[in-house]
Structure formats: C-alpha cells, structure tokens
Design an enzyme around this catalytic site. Structure first.
Site, PDB file in Angstrom:
ATOM      1  N   GLU A  62       0.804  -1.215   0.000  1.00  0.00           N
ATOM      2  CA  GLU A  62       0.000   0.000   0.000  1.00  0.00           C
ATOM      3  C   GLU A  62       0.841   1.270   0.000  1.00  0.00           C
ATOM      4  O   GLU A  62       1.804   1.387   0.760  1.00  0.00           O
ATOM      5  CB  GLU A  62      -0.901  -0.004   1.229  1.00  0.00           C
ATOM      6  CG  GLU A  62      -2.045   0.970   1.181  1.00  0.00           C
ATOM      7  CD  GLU A  62      -3.184   0.519   2.071  1.00  0.00           C
ATOM      8  OE1 GLU A  62      -4.176  -0.004   1.539  1.00  0.00           O
ATOM      9  OE2 GLU A  62      -3.072   0.685   3.297  1.00  0.00           O
ATOM     10  N   LYS A  64       0.475   4.844   1.109  1.00  0.00           N
ATOM     11  CA  LYS A  64      -0.373   5.779   1.861  1.00  0.00           C
ATOM     12  C   LYS A  64       0.492   6.696   2.720  1.00  0.00           C
ATOM     13  O   LYS A  64       1.479   6.273   3.314  1.00  0.00           O
ATOM     14  CB  LYS A  64      -1.406   5.048   2.711  1.00  0.00           C
ATOM     15  CG  LYS A  64      -0.877   4.202   3.848  1.00  0.00           C
ATOM     16  CD  LYS A  64      -2.044   3.615   4.630  1.00  0.00           C
ATOM     17  CE  LYS A  64      -1.579   2.673   5.721  1.00  0.00           C
ATOM     18  NZ  LYS A  64      -2.726   2.088   6.448  1.00  0.00           N
ATOM     19  N   LYS A 124      -7.836   2.571  -3.348  1.00  0.00           N
ATOM     20  CA  LYS A 124      -8.235   2.434  -1.942  1.00  0.00           C
ATOM     21  C   LYS A 124      -8.935   3.718  -1.521  1.00  0.00           C
ATOM     22  O   LYS A 124      -8.311   4.742  -1.302  1.00  0.00           O
ATOM     23  CB  LYS A 124      -6.997   2.174  -1.079  1.00  0.00           C
ATOM     24  CG  LYS A 124      -7.280   1.836   0.382  1.00  0.00           C
ATOM     25  CD  LYS A 124      -7.728   0.403   0.550  1.00  0.00           C
ATOM     26  CE  LYS A 124      -7.863   0.033   2.020  1.00  0.00           C
ATOM     27  NZ  LYS A 124      -6.557  -0.085   2.714  1.00  0.00           N
ATOM     28  N   GLU A 173     -14.492  -5.528   1.344  1.00  0.00           N
ATOM     29  CA  GLU A 173     -13.929  -5.599   2.694  1.00  0.00           C
ATOM     30  C   GLU A 173     -15.025  -5.816   3.729  1.00  0.00           C
ATOM     31  O   GLU A 173     -16.064  -5.146   3.699  1.00  0.00           O
ATOM     32  CB  GLU A 173     -13.179  -4.308   3.019  1.00  0.00           C
ATOM     33  CG  GLU A 173     -12.543  -4.312   4.403  1.00  0.00           C
ATOM     34  CD  GLU A 173     -11.719  -3.065   4.648  1.00  0.00           C
ATOM     35  OE1 GLU A 173     -10.720  -2.872   3.920  1.00  0.00           O
ATOM     36  OE2 GLU A 173     -12.068  -2.291   5.548  1.00  0.00           O
ATOM     37  N   ASN A 194     -10.559  -7.321   7.429  1.00  0.00           N
ATOM     38  CA  ASN A 194      -9.683  -6.365   8.082  1.00  0.00           C
ATOM     39  C   ASN A 194      -9.334  -6.836   9.484  1.00  0.00           C
ATOM     40  O   ASN A 194     -10.226  -7.146  10.280  1.00  0.00           O
ATOM     41  CB  ASN A 194     -10.372  -4.997   8.139  1.00  0.00           C
ATOM     42  CG  ASN A 194      -9.392  -3.859   8.310  1.00  0.00           C
ATOM     43  OD1 ASN A 194      -8.368  -4.009   8.951  1.00  0.00           O
ATOM     44  ND2 ASN A 194      -9.712  -2.713   7.727  1.00  0.00           N
ATOM     45  N   GLU A 224      -6.108  -8.333   5.680  1.00  0.00           N
ATOM     46  CA  GLU A 224      -5.732  -6.925   5.603  1.00  0.00           C
ATOM     47  C   GLU A 224      -5.322  -6.362   6.961  1.00  0.00           C
ATOM     48  O   GLU A 224      -5.952  -6.665   7.971  1.00  0.00           O
ATOM     49  CB  GLU A 224      -6.903  -6.076   5.090  1.00  0.00           C
ATOM     50  CG  GLU A 224      -7.464  -6.491   3.748  1.00  0.00           C
ATOM     51  CD  GLU A 224      -8.675  -5.667   3.380  1.00  0.00           C
ATOM     52  OE1 GLU A 224      -9.376  -6.064   2.446  1.00  0.00           O
ATOM     53  OE2 GLU A 224      -8.934  -4.628   4.030  1.00  0.00           O
ATOM     54  N   SER A 225      -4.294  -5.539   6.965  1.00  0.00           N
ATOM     55  CA  SER A 225      -3.874  -4.711   8.107  1.00  0.00           C
ATOM     56  C   SER A 225      -3.128  -5.492   9.194  1.00  0.00           C
ATOM     57  O   SER A 225      -3.401  -6.658   9.454  1.00  0.00           O
ATOM     58  CB  SER A 225      -5.066  -3.996   8.762  1.00  0.00           C
ATOM     59  OG  SER A 225      -5.707  -3.144   7.870  1.00  0.00           O
TER      60      SER A 225
END
Length: 266
Positions: A62, A64, A124, A173, A194, A224-225
């Site tokens: 990602e 960001k 995103k 998601e 997530n 994710e994450s």
C-alpha cells in the site's frame, strides 16, 4: 457517545465525506459525461484478480501517506518511487490511497502510479457511489474497494457488477460475519477481512483467519492490516489466505526490498 463509538464514527465520517466529494465532482462533470469517458477507454488494465489468484501467497503493498489511526506515516512521500520499489521488491499489486482528508491521498497518485508500473492497482477509497467506480477506471485502476460496513447488499452487488463491466475487480472488505454474508450474497469474488477493529483500532492478525473456513475456495481471501513480521505471514499462509494487504510496516521500512525479503522468509 463513548470513546469506542467515537472511533467507530470515523468510518461514518469517511463515508459522508466521500459522498460530499462525489457531489462536488458531479457538479463539475456529470455522471453521464464521466461514464462516456470511462467507456471510451480501449486499453484494459492489468488483471488484479489474476495477480492474486496465482499459487502461493500474493502481496498487495500500500502507498499511503497517513491514516486516522496512525496519523502521518510518511512526511516525505515520493509515491512513484515507492510504487517502483514495491514492483522491484516483488509485490503482486499496489493499493493506492486516494482519500484526501484523513489519509492525505490524491487521485493523481493513482493515475501516475498506474501509468508508470506494470502491476495492477487498487483504488483504496471509500466507494459510496457508482461515480467513484467510473473515476477509478479513468485513473487507471484495476480494482476498487467496496466496504460492506458502509454499503447495502444491493450497493455491493451493483459495485461488483459495474467494476466487472469496466474490466476491473472489486475487493469487498468485511469486518464481521454479517458483512461476510452481505459480500458473499452480493457475489463477491474477492473478500478482504480487516484485522483492525473499527471500534477501538486495535489490531489482531488472528481476526481474519477465523473467517477463512466460511469462504469457499473459489472466492479469493485477503487478510488486511496489522501484518509486520514473518510470523504474521506464516500464520496467514497456514490459514489458507490467497493474499495479504500490507500498509504501514512496509511504508515505514527504510529499504522496502529488504522488508519484503524478510516477510517472505528469504
């Protein structure tokens, strides 16, 4: 409203701000005009779904600059260099934040990255309107994010179908079993779970793993994450995930190629 509710309210604020952004955009360029532009594009973007369906665990890295939970992540943000580093490091896809207020993203980041790397790019953002899906196509995205917590089942289904008609994938998601049902009933081909708790922003990489057995093997599963170590990757691989989406830990790494080798156990 208690502290947990206030933090969960950030998601509602993000969605509301996305609606406001979209209405402003429509005042400058109508939906019909935007649709016409999107449909006139003849080139087909790289296949996001194929990129993460390959054997073994796929890596979505990602780009960001900031986030509501961590604040400013990268004061210096040479996003194009970062994307190229990801490509050279062996990423399978790139997730580009375009949300401008809380994540300090920008549409131009996605447009430039998609034009300069060969990897499929995920837009995103907090997709709340078909308008944003047409925007994603024009910006060069290969996939869009649909968050079940801010959309109805009908809206998720419409988003999946619209993305598909534009040669894009949809990553849906979810954060709980109800949202997982919404995603699967809507026809999701790629589901992301997530690991971040939206109520208190705590992260537990085990969270996504409990959902795997409820998702059929023909639906791609993305964790994710919160992934920062090789042990995190090993647990996710053992649970049968198809892909992992990694943001902060690779963004903060001084050498992204070395960090990727570490995550891959190389």
């Amino acid at each position: 409203m208690d502290k947990m509710e206030q933090k969960f309210d950030i998601l509602c604020k993000l969605a509301q701000y996305a609606r406001e952004r979209t209405e402003r955009a429509k005042s400058l360029l109508s939906l019909d005009e935007l649709r016409e532009r999107a449909l006139s594009i003849e080139t087909v973007p790289p296949d996001f779904e194929a990129a993460i369906r390959k054997p073994g665990l796929s890596y979505i890295l990602e780009c960001k600059k900031a986030s509501p939970s961590k604040g400013l992540i990268a004061e210096e943000f040479p996003y194009l260099d970062i994307a190229r580093d990801y490509e050279e490091a062996g990423a399978d896809a790139i997730s580009v934040l375009t949300e401008p207020k809380w994540f300090l993203g920008d549409d131009s980041y996605l447009e430039e990255i998609a034009s300069n790397v060969s990897l499929p790019c995920l837009r995103k953002d907090f997709t709340v309107d078909p308008y944003m899906i047409y925007e994603a196509r024009i910006l060069g995205a290969s996939a869009v994010l649909l968050i079940a917590a801010i959309l109805s089942e009908a809206e998720v289904r419409e988003g999946i179908e619209l993305a598909g008609s534009l040669n894009m994938s949809a990553l849906v998601e979810v954060h709980d079993f109800h949202e997982l049902d919404v995603a699967l009933n809507a026809g999701a081909r790629i589901v992301g779970v997530n690991n971040r708790n939206l109520r208190d922003f705590s992260v537990d990489t085990e969270n996504s793993l409990k959902y795997r057995e409820h998702i059929s093997s023909d639906v791609l599963f993305v964790s994710e994450s919160g992934v920062s170590t090789r042990s995190d990757i090993e647990r996710i691989e053992a649970a049968g995930a198809d892909a992992v989406l990694i943001g902060e830990s690779v963004m903060r790494a001084p050498d992204k190629k070395i960090k990727m080798r570490e995550l891959k156990g190389q």
